[in-house]
Write a protein that holds these residues in place. Structure first.
Motif, PDB file in Angstrom:
ATOM      1  N   LEU A   1     -30.883 -24.469 -12.626  1.00  0.00           N
ATOM      2  CA  LEU A   1     -32.697 -24.844 -11.771  1.00  0.00           C
ATOM      3  C   LEU A   1     -32.594 -26.438 -11.640  1.00  0.00           C
ATOM      4  N   ALA A   2     -32.427 -26.884 -12.695  1.00  0.00           N
ATOM      5  CA  ALA A   2     -32.458 -28.491 -12.615  1.00  0.00           C
ATOM      6  C   ALA A   2     -31.213 -28.687 -11.917  1.00  0.00           C
ATOM      7  N   GLN A   3     -29.718 -27.934 -12.410  1.00  0.00           N
ATOM      8  CA  GLN A   3     -28.217 -28.427 -11.958  1.00  0.00           C
ATOM      9  C   GLN A   3     -27.995 -28.195 -11.472  1.00  0.00           C
ATOM     10  N   LEU A   4     -29.401 -27.143 -10.146  1.00  0.00           N
ATOM     11  CA  LEU A   4     -28.800 -26.535  -8.623  1.00  0.00           C
ATOM     12  C   LEU A   4     -29.816 -27.745  -7.990  1.00  0.00           C
ATOM     13  N   GLU A   5     -31.145 -28.232  -8.504  1.00  0.00           N
ATOM     14  CA  GLU A   5     -32.241 -29.135  -7.926  1.00  0.00           C
ATOM     15  C   GLU A   5     -31.059 -30.337  -8.078  1.00  0.00           C
ATOM     16  N   HIS A   6     -30.080 -31.361  -9.198  1.00  0.00           N
ATOM     17  CA  HIS A   6     -29.315 -32.026  -9.448  1.00  0.00           C
ATOM     18  C   HIS A   6     -28.350 -31.925  -8.194  1.00  0.00           C
ATOM     19  N   GLU A   7     -27.651 -30.348  -7.672  1.00  0.00           N
ATOM     20  CA  GLU A   7     -26.439 -30.652  -7.212  1.00  0.00           C
ATOM     21  C   GLU A   7     -27.225 -30.999  -5.977  1.00  0.00           C
ATOM     22  N   ARG A   8     -28.000 -29.965  -5.248  1.00  0.00           N
ATOM     23  CA  ARG A   8     -28.987 -30.124  -3.844  1.00  0.00           C
ATOM     24  C   ARG A   8     -28.775 -31.480  -3.540  1.00  0.00           C
ATOM     25  N   ALA A   9     -29.831 -32.543  -4.654  1.00  0.00           N
ATOM     26  CA  ALA A   9     -30.277 -33.542  -4.195  1.00  0.00           C
ATOM     27  C   ALA A   9     -29.088 -34.869  -3.715  1.00  0.00           C
ATOM     28  N   ASP A  10     -27.705 -34.136  -4.963  1.00  0.00           N
ATOM     29  CA  ASP A  10     -26.635 -34.813  -4.742  1.00  0.00           C
ATOM     30  C   ASP A  10     -25.838 -35.307  -3.355  1.00  0.00           C
ATOM     31  N   LEU A  11     -25.604 -33.539  -2.831  1.00  0.00           N
ATOM     32  CA  LEU A  11     -25.420 -32.871  -1.794  1.00  0.00           C
ATOM     33  C   LEU A  11     -26.349 -33.399  -0.045  1.00  0.00           C
ATOM     34  N   SER A  12     -27.644 -33.921  -0.614  1.00  0.00           N
ATOM     35  CA  SER A  12     -28.382 -34.611   0.730  1.00  0.00           C
ATOM     36  C   SER A  12     -28.719 -35.814   0.578  1.00  0.00           C
TER      37      SER A  12
ATOM     38  N   GLU B   1     -24.830 -37.368   0.209  1.00  0.00           N
ATOM     39  CA  GLU B   1     -23.822 -36.706   0.684  1.00  0.00           C
ATOM     40  C   GLU B   1     -24.172 -37.100   2.539  1.00  0.00           C
ATOM     41  N   ARG B   2     -24.921 -35.566   2.700  1.00  0.00           N
ATOM     42  CA  ARG B   2     -25.021 -35.991   4.260  1.00  0.00           C
ATOM     43  C   ARG B   2     -25.891 -36.816   4.876  1.00  0.00           C
ATOM     44  N   GLU B   3     -26.809 -37.136   3.679  1.00  0.00           N
ATOM     45  CA  GLU B   3     -27.501 -39.192   4.456  1.00  0.00           C
ATOM     46  C   GLU B   3     -26.238 -39.659   4.827  1.00  0.00           C
ATOM     47  N   SER B   4     -25.738 -40.077   3.696  1.00  0.00           N
ATOM     48  CA  SER B   4     -24.626 -41.111   3.945  1.00  0.00           C
ATOM     49  C   SER B   4     -23.660 -41.270   5.004  1.00  0.00           C
ATOM     50  N   GLU B   5     -23.282 -39.798   4.916  1.00  0.00           N
ATOM     51  CA  GLU B   5     -22.402 -39.226   6.011  1.00  0.00           C
ATOM     52  C   GLU B   5     -22.797 -39.325   7.539  1.00  0.00           C
TER      53      GLU B   5
END
Length: 106
Positions: A22-33, A35-39
């Motif tokens: 769950l912590a990994q998934l949350e970290h990945e979700r935050a990274d994707l978020s 990246e999406r905001e940056s894009e």
């Protein structure tokens, strides 16, 4: 009793694994978020830049059209002046011919 202890241990291990996952998934979700905001930010900047370029091009084209309109008006005015001068010249020629004809007849 031993069986229950093993099941409880296994259950705790699964709970820890689940928490890690769950912590990994949350970290990945935050990274994707991020990246999406940056894009999205890059896209916004690109769109603003394109809009500014289009506005500059449009302004340039409008200036060009206005310059062409002014040149066309100058050309029309010059043509009108030339036509008026030609009419005056034709009228003078007609007058001179008539005057010349009177002199010849006298």
């Amino acid at each position: 009793q031993l069986h229950i202890t093993r099941q409880e241990t296994r259950c705790r291990e699964l709970e820890r694994d689940l928490e890690v996952k769950l912590a990994q998934l949350e970290h990945e979700r935050a990274d994707l978020s991020r990246e999406r905001e940056s894009e999205l930010s890059r896209i916004r900047v690109d769109m603003l830049r394109l809009r500014e370029e289009e506005q500059r091009e449009l302004t340039s084209q409008r200036r060009e059209v206005e310059e062409q309109r002014m040149q066309l008006q100058i050309a029309r005015d010059s043509f009108g002046d030339a036509m008026a001068e030609a009419k005056v010249a034709r009228d003078e020629v007609v007058e001179l011919k008539a005057e010349n004809k009177r002199h010849v007849l006298q």
